[in-house]
Design a protein around this motif. Structure first.
Motif: not given
Length: 684
Positions: A653-681
């Motif tokens: 939704t807003v630019p996500l700093p890579f430093s924040a992405i690194g911290l979010m990985q500790a919370d698991g893949f789901g929250p990170l995928a949600d923050a990134l609005n990850l879509a896979v086809t």
């Protein structure tokens, strides 16, 4: 009667003999020609003493013949001697110049001593070791020297006794500009140099010639058969050149560019003047120690000069008058000298063809051609090398390419570096603010618009690496810094064995990959105003493996991020991901992976792949996030069941700093995928 007839004929014979005697004796006409030749020699000597052993006039050839001619005092800086000098039909032109049908010298012996103190009243400059430069001696000798249909001024240049060096140089140049000749040649010309800091040497020419000498121009000129030997600190170097050929040498254009009197209010006009249309060496060989260099030809096209901001001769004269001023402020001197020297000359083209090198440890080194075009102080239009081939002895390796091109090389502003050096000297402890240094670097560095290499290959231990094409195009320049880069790669091929990591090599070999062939391209654009980097149209194709394509946008990258290297790492924490998309297209890699794993499990590959797809829900459940399992299970099952392509997009939704992405990985893949609005086809 017979006696009377005989007596009657006598007056006629006497008159004929008298006429013949008058023609061959020391009559006024012959004396005038001899005096004219003497006056011409005095003019050509530029004030040096002239001595003549004997002078005679040959009426049959209408020629003045001189023997034992010497120009220059025995202890003077210039000494020339001619055992025989024959001038055919010497005369004055309507303008009062000296003219002759031909000037022939049987042999020349001479010596010129280049002594700054003797020639210009200047102290000798020190060598690199600090010792004064000893006068350099140039010895001259030749066989027959011939000029045909010659016209020269009869008076030497008019110079005041206190004339400065620029005035003397230009005056003598203009004097020679007035000379004319249809043809000139010197046979068996030899030049010997002694006392030069770079060494002593001997140069011999079979023939030196020129045609169409007029108004400071030589329309055609060159030499045949050059042999040169140079001795430098005991090391011998020999050079041979089969021939040279040139057209359109214009010394008048050179003088117009140098002459301070032609500068308006002391400033040059900046107009290019062609001083040489073309000059070509053929069959060049240079040998030193165990190394020999050969070239089929070396050619210069369109040598140009122009008037610069300040006359070069004035800058040089001022420097010679006051060397202490240069030592006191070298930056100021270089700031004046550099743009005037580099801006003075240019070349339309410079090329070398048929190069080869023989040297210890080299089995083969050849280059078909290297050419440079559009060279001047602004830059070089292009540099192209073709047909390079290198092989080292004892299987030391080999390499070659078909063509390498560098396009539009633009030189930076050297004044920026000089100003930086001056600022460093003025700053406390020599420190310059990083932003100031970076600005100088961008302003002073050269830039390259384009690079391309084709047909490259290199034999190295383990196999051969080859590239069909590699090209890079730079654009959107901020001074010398490119803010846009386009790269294209075609068919980079290398053996799998060259990959050093066994954990990578072994699986690839198990999948029956003997080599990897990569092709692709990418565009990277940096919007320094908004601080954003766009990575566009990234494509990497591995033959018989797969193809990856990607686009991405990053923020937090303003131009100021480069201003201080000390804060760069900290500021990189602010770099954020705006959006990205990546697609993998399968070209058999997935099937090969499953075949390898099936073989290890002793199963059928298709059966193993279907079982793997069926087991995906169980594997995803290990993430401990049912939402992720529900979101991606079907997509992955579809891909592995029929592996064609799989795509992923992220758009936070807003630019996500890579430093924040690194911290979010500790919370698991789901929250990170949600923050990134990850879509896979899959397979779309």
């Amino acid at each position: 009667m017979a006696d009377r007839r005989h007596l009657a004929r006598t007056p006629g014979l006497l008159l004929l003999l008298l006429a013949g005697t008058a023609a061959s004796g020391p009559a006024a006409a012959s004396t005038a020609r001899e005096d004219l030749v003497r006056a011409w020699l005095d003019a050509m000597a530029f004030g040096a003493p002239v001595s003549i052993g004997a002078v005679s006039f040959n009426p049959a050839e209408t020629a003045v013949e001189l023997t034992d001619v010497a120009i220059g005092a025995p202890d003077g800086p210039v000494r020339l001697s001619f055992p025989s000098l024959v001038i055919t039909d010497p005369r004055r032109t309507a303008d009062g110049d000296f003219a002759a049908h031909a000037i022939r010298v049987e042999r020349i012996e001479g010596e010129i001593t280049l002594d700054p103190e003797a020639l210009f009243g200047l102290p000798a400059a020190p060598t690199t070791e600090g010792e004064p430069v000893a006068p350099m001696t140039i010895g001259l000798s030749s066989g027959v020297v011939l000029y045909e249909r010659v016209v020269t001024p009869l008076k030497p240049p008019a110079l005041a006794p206190d004339a400065d060096i620029p005035t003397r140089v230009i005056a003598h140049g203009r004097w020679f500009q007035a000379m004319r000749a249809d043809w000139m040649e010197a046979n068996d010309l030899e030049v010997l140099t002694e006392g030069a800091e770079e060494g002593s040497g001997t140069t011999h020419y079979d023939l030196v010639y020129g045609a169409g000498l007029h108004d400071g121009r030589i329309e055609r000129f060159g030499f045949n058969g050059l042999e040169q030997t140079t001795l430098i600190e005991g090391a011998r170097q020999t050079t041979t050149i089969g021939a040279s050929y040139g057209t359109g040498l214009d010394n008048g254009a050179l003088l117009d560019a140098l002459d301070p009197a032609t500068y308006v209010n002391g400033k040059g006009d900046g107009v290019w003047r062609t001083v040489l249309q073309q000059y070509r060496y053929t069959d060049v060989t240079v040998a030193a120690a165990d190394t020999t260099f050969t070239a089929g030809s070396v050619q210069v096209d369109g040598a140009r000069v122009r008037q610069t901001e300040r006359p070069l001769l004035v800058i040089a004269a001022d420097a010679l008058k006051d060397p202490a001023a240069i030592e006191a402020d070298p930056v100021a001197f270089l700031t004046t000298l550099w743009p005037n020297v580099t801006g003075f000359y240019g070349l339309d083209g410079l090329s070398l063809e048929g190069m080869a090198v023989e040297a210890p440890g080299v089995e083969r080194l050849t280059l078909q051609e290297v050419a440079m075009n559009g060279m001047d102080s602004a830059g070089i239009g292009s540099i192209t090398a073709r047909g390079f081939d290198l092989a080292l002895a004892h299987d030391g390796g080999a390499g070659k390419f078909n063509q390498v091109t560098f396009g539009n090389i633009v030189f930076g502003d050297m004044a920026a570096f000089l100003t930086l050096a001056e600022a460093g000297g003025d700053a406390a402890e020599g420190e310059v603010p990083p932003a100031v240094a970076m600005e100088a670097f961008r302003a002073g560095s050269p830039r390259l618009d384009f690079m391309e290499m084709t047909g490259f290959s290199a034999d190295v231990p383990g196999g051969t690496v080859s590239i069909d094409t590699l090209a890079a195009t730079n654009g959107d320049f901020l001074q010398s810094m490119a803010r846009r880069l386009d790269v294209t790669l075609t068919n980079l091929v290398f053996p799998v064995a060259l990959l050093s990591d066994p954990e990578v090599v072994q699986p690839l070999e198990a999948m029956e990959y003997e080599q990897i062939a990569l092709s692709g391209g990418a565009t990277v654009a940096w919007d320094t105003d908004r601080g954003r980097v766009h990575v566009e149209d990234v494509t990497l194709r591995a033959a018989d493996m797969g193809v990856v394509s990607m686009d991405a946008e990053l923020s937090g990258l303003p131009l100021s991020i480069l201003d201080d290297p000390a804060t760069l790492e900290t500021r990189l924490d602010d770099v954020a991901l705006v959006k990205a998309a990546v697609t993998f297209g399968n070209l058999s890699l997935v099937e090969r992976i499953f075949a390898m794993k099936a073989k290890e499990a002793n199963q059928d590959p298709d059966t193993f792949r279907q079982n793997f797809a069926g087991a995906l829900p169980l594997m995803l459940s290990m993430l401990g996030d049912k939402a992720v399992q529900d979101r991606f299970t079907d997509v992955l099952k579809d891909f592995f069941a029929d592996p064609k392509s799989i795509s992923a997009t992220v758009a936070p939704t807003v630019p996500l700093p890579f430093s924040a992405i690194g911290l979010m990985q500790a919370d698991g893949f789901g929250p990170l995928a949600d923050a990134l609005n990850l879509a896979v086809t899959a397979n779309e």
